[in-house]
Design a protein around this motif. Structure first.
Motif, short mmCIF file in Angstrom:
data_model
loop_
_atom_site.label_atom_id
_atom_site.label_comp_id
_atom_site.label_asym_id
_atom_site.label_seq_id
_atom_site.Cartn_x
_atom_site.Cartn_y
_atom_site.Cartn_z
N ASP A 104 0.81 -1.22 0.00
CA ASP A 104 0.00 0.00 0.00
C ASP A 104 0.84 1.28 0.00
O ASP A 104 0.31 2.38 -0.12
N CYS A 105 2.18 1.13 0.10
CA CYS A 105 3.04 2.31 0.03
C CYS A 105 3.68 2.48 -1.35
O CYS A 105 4.41 3.44 -1.60
N ALA A 106 3.41 1.50 -2.24
CA ALA A 106 4.01 1.56 -3.58
C ALA A 106 3.37 2.65 -4.42
O ALA A 106 2.22 3.02 -4.19
N GLY A 107 4.11 3.16 -5.39
CA GLY A 107 3.56 4.15 -6.31
C GLY A 107 4.48 5.33 -6.49
O GLY A 107 5.48 5.49 -5.77
N LEU A 108 4.15 6.14 -7.48
CA LEU A 108 4.95 7.34 -7.76
C LEU A 108 4.75 8.37 -6.65
O LEU A 108 3.79 8.31 -5.89
N ALA A 109 5.66 9.33 -6.59
CA ALA A 109 5.52 10.44 -5.64
C ALA A 109 4.36 11.33 -6.11
O ALA A 109 3.90 11.22 -7.26
N ASP A 110 3.89 12.21 -5.25
CA ASP A 110 2.80 13.13 -5.62
C ASP A 110 3.20 14.00 -6.81
O ASP A 110 4.30 14.54 -6.84
N ALA A 111 2.27 14.16 -7.74
CA ALA A 111 2.52 14.98 -8.93
C ALA A 111 2.96 16.39 -8.55
O ALA A 111 3.82 16.99 -9.20
N ALA A 112 2.38 16.92 -7.48
CA ALA A 112 2.69 18.30 -7.08
C ALA A 112 4.15 18.49 -6.65
O ALA A 112 4.67 19.61 -6.67
N LEU A 113 4.82 17.39 -6.29
CA LEU A 113 6.20 17.50 -5.80
C LEU A 113 7.23 17.35 -6.91
O LEU A 113 8.43 17.55 -6.68
N MET A 114 6.79 16.97 -8.12
CA MET A 114 7.73 16.72 -9.22
C MET A 114 8.48 18.00 -9.59
O MET A 114 7.92 19.10 -9.54
N ALA A 115 9.73 17.83 -10.00
CA ALA A 115 10.52 18.98 -10.46
C ALA A 115 9.89 19.54 -11.73
O ALA A 115 9.56 18.79 -12.64
N ARG A 332 6.14 7.28 2.92
CA ARG A 332 4.81 6.67 3.15
C ARG A 332 4.87 5.62 4.24
O ARG A 332 3.97 5.51 5.07
N LYS A 333 5.95 4.84 4.24
CA LYS A 333 6.11 3.81 5.26
C LYS A 333 6.12 4.43 6.67
O LYS A 333 5.69 3.79 7.63
N LEU A 334 6.64 5.65 6.75
CA LEU A 334 6.78 6.31 8.06
C LEU A 334 5.67 7.32 8.32
O LEU A 334 5.67 7.99 9.35
N GLY A 335 4.74 7.46 7.36
CA GLY A 335 3.67 8.43 7.53
C GLY A 335 4.16 9.87 7.44
O GLY A 335 3.61 10.78 8.05
N LEU A 336 5.26 10.08 6.68
CA LEU A 336 5.84 11.41 6.55
C LEU A 336 5.86 11.83 5.08
O LEU A 336 5.42 11.09 4.20
N GLN A 337 6.40 13.02 4.80
CA GLN A 337 6.50 13.55 3.44
C GLN A 337 7.91 13.29 2.90
O GLN A 337 8.88 13.40 3.64
N THR A 338 8.03 12.96 1.61
CA THR A 338 9.37 12.75 1.03
C THR A 338 10.22 14.01 1.20
O THR A 338 9.71 15.13 1.19
N THR A 339 11.54 13.80 1.37
CA THR A 339 12.45 14.93 1.51
C THR A 339 13.27 15.13 0.23
O THR A 339 14.23 15.89 0.22
N GLY A 340 12.90 14.41 -0.84
CA GLY A 340 13.67 14.53 -2.08
C GLY A 340 15.02 13.83 -2.00
O GLY A 340 15.99 14.27 -2.62
#
Length: 447
Positions: A104-115, A332-340
């Motif tokens: 359930d944590c698999a998948g692309l990052a949020d579109a809004a965060l893309m460079a 996602r595994k940690l319930g946090l936001q990616t840091t890039g």
């Protein structure tokens, strides 16, 4: 963006290959897809005892495809750029996805965060050096080592390497980015001998732009001085002493911090920094920043391997751990936001103090200056740290004699807390930038 004639594929070709893969994955029913296409080439020469030892040319290319069938993920890669091979690779990745368990944590990052854009970070400086010139540089490097001291009686070689690459990363959310990069280096490793004893040491310089490399003579001479300084090494008595990690080794302490504060180690609960966000892990004066957009930086990147835009941030502020290193998945595994930080850290910089190496040696007074560590004795679950080591014994703020066949031991938690000073003798050789780091004490096991 101009490209040297060295690449077999134009940048637009890599973009087209990426687009073709994404289109085919969609057609085959993938719910999402990401693709990396890269090509690189280079040459390396090594001269040993004035004779040409090796000349190597390398050229490689590859396509890596990750597809998602809902929450199932599959990955496949190929080095064949033909349309059929690309289709086969997409199909292989999909076949794998169908057989993997849902996550359930698999998948692309949020579109809004893309460079959104790829600023030119000045990472590409082709070095038009032919083999004869490279051999000449390597010879000059090695000859300077032999000329530096009569006790330099053998060599493991001097090397000159030049590498270029370019890549495109893209995904089904509309992200597509990429750029060319270069990396060059000159190195020397030599052996000093006296009566029955032999000691080796080395030195090197690496940069995106060959014009910033140290002169080959300086590299050879430095390797020679380091090897000779180690002659007549002895052991020291076991005890607790201050330890000064010289700059190239101090980068390893930063690497340990990154490993322990990385999402993978944290969600598996295999790190001593679990639940340490916002907690004090180092003294007040320690500031560690990540600067992904440094022009020409060896670890500069405008986006991470998820396609997420990178940005400047503080990792440790006034000794407090301000953030982890997370990818979209580990976040996602940690319930946090990616840091890039999918793929690692980008130009980690610890704020330098006022003293150079000699100044830190003086401040230490009596203890161990560490110039080499051996083995991989770090347990990240507990933080326990134990490694073979060599260096110099310091007495009254001066180097007294070389030391070898010792072991240093401690716990990373205690070691981080025991940082007494950070030097300004920064050696930029990779993704971590630091001067020498003085620790109040570690256990040194010797005779």
């Amino acid at each position: 963006m101009s490209h040297s004639s060295g690449f077999s594929y134009a940048f637009a070709d890599l973009q087209q290959l990426s687009a073709d893969v994404l289109a085919y994955a969609r057609k085959q029913g993938a719910s999402a897809c990401e693709v990396d296409v890269s090509e690189g080439f280079g040459q390396s020469v090594t001269v040993r005892c004035d004779a040409v030892d090796t000349i190597e040319y390398n050229r490689d290319k590859g396509v890596g495809v990750t597809v998602y069938a809902g929450q199932r993920k599959g990955y496949a890669s190929t080095s064949d750029f033909s349309p059929q091979a690309l289709r086969d690779t997409v199909e292989a990745a999909l076949a794998i996805a169908r057989f993997t368990a849902e996550d359930d944590c698999a998948g692309l990052a949020d579109a809004a965060l893309m460079a959104k854009d790829c600023p030119d970070l000045d990472l590409y400086h082709p070095w038009a050096i032919d083999v004869a010139e490279a051999i000449d540089l390597a010879r000059r490097c090695e000859q300077a080592a032999f000329a530096a001291d009569a006790r330099i009686d053998n060599s493991e070689g001097a090397s000159v390497s030049s590498q270029e690459a370019h890549f495109v990363s893209a995904n089904s959310l509309g992200f597509m980015g990429g750029y060319p990069t270069s990396r060059h280096y000159i190195s020397a490793a030599v052996i000093a001998g006296e009566s029955e004893e032999m000691q080796r040491d080395d030195w090197y310089s690496t940069h995106r732009d060959a014009r910033q490399l140290l002169a080959p003579e300086i590299i050879g001479r430095t390797a020679a001085q380091r090897a000779v300084a180690r002659l007549n090494s002895r052991q020291i008595k076991t005890g607790d002493y201050p330890v000064l990690f010289e700059a190239p080794l101090a980068a390893g302490l930063l690497a340990s911090l990154v490993h322990a504060a990385s999402g993978g180690a944290l969600y598996r609960k295999s790190s001593f920094l679990v639940d340490h966000l916002g907690r004090k892990i180092m003294p007040d004066f320690v500031q560690i920043s990540e600067r992904p957009h440094l022009p020409g930086g060896l670890a500069s990147a405008s986006f991470d391997s998820d396609g997420v835009a990178t940005r400047d941030s503080e990792v440790v502020t006034a000794g407090v751990l301000a953030r982890y290193f997370l990818s979209a998945y580990t976040a996602r595994k940690l319930g946090l936001q990616t840091t890039g930080n999918a793929g690692g850290s980008h130009n980690l910089i610890i704020e330098p103090g006022a003293l150079d190496r000699a100044g830190l040696i003086k401040q230490m007074g009596r203890g161990l200056l560490l110039t080499e560590v051996l083995g991989h004795g770090i347990n990240y679950v507990t933080g326990d740290y134990s490694r073979g080591a060599a260096g110099f014994w310091v007495e009254n703020g001066e180097i007294a004699y070389p030391v070898e066949e010792i072991t240093i031991a401690g716990n990373l938690r205690d070691m981080f807390a025991a940082i007494a000073a950070v030097g300004n003798d920064v050696e930029v050789r990779g993704s971590k930038q630091t001067g020498s780091i003085l620790l109040n004490k570690m256990t040194v096991a010797g005779a």
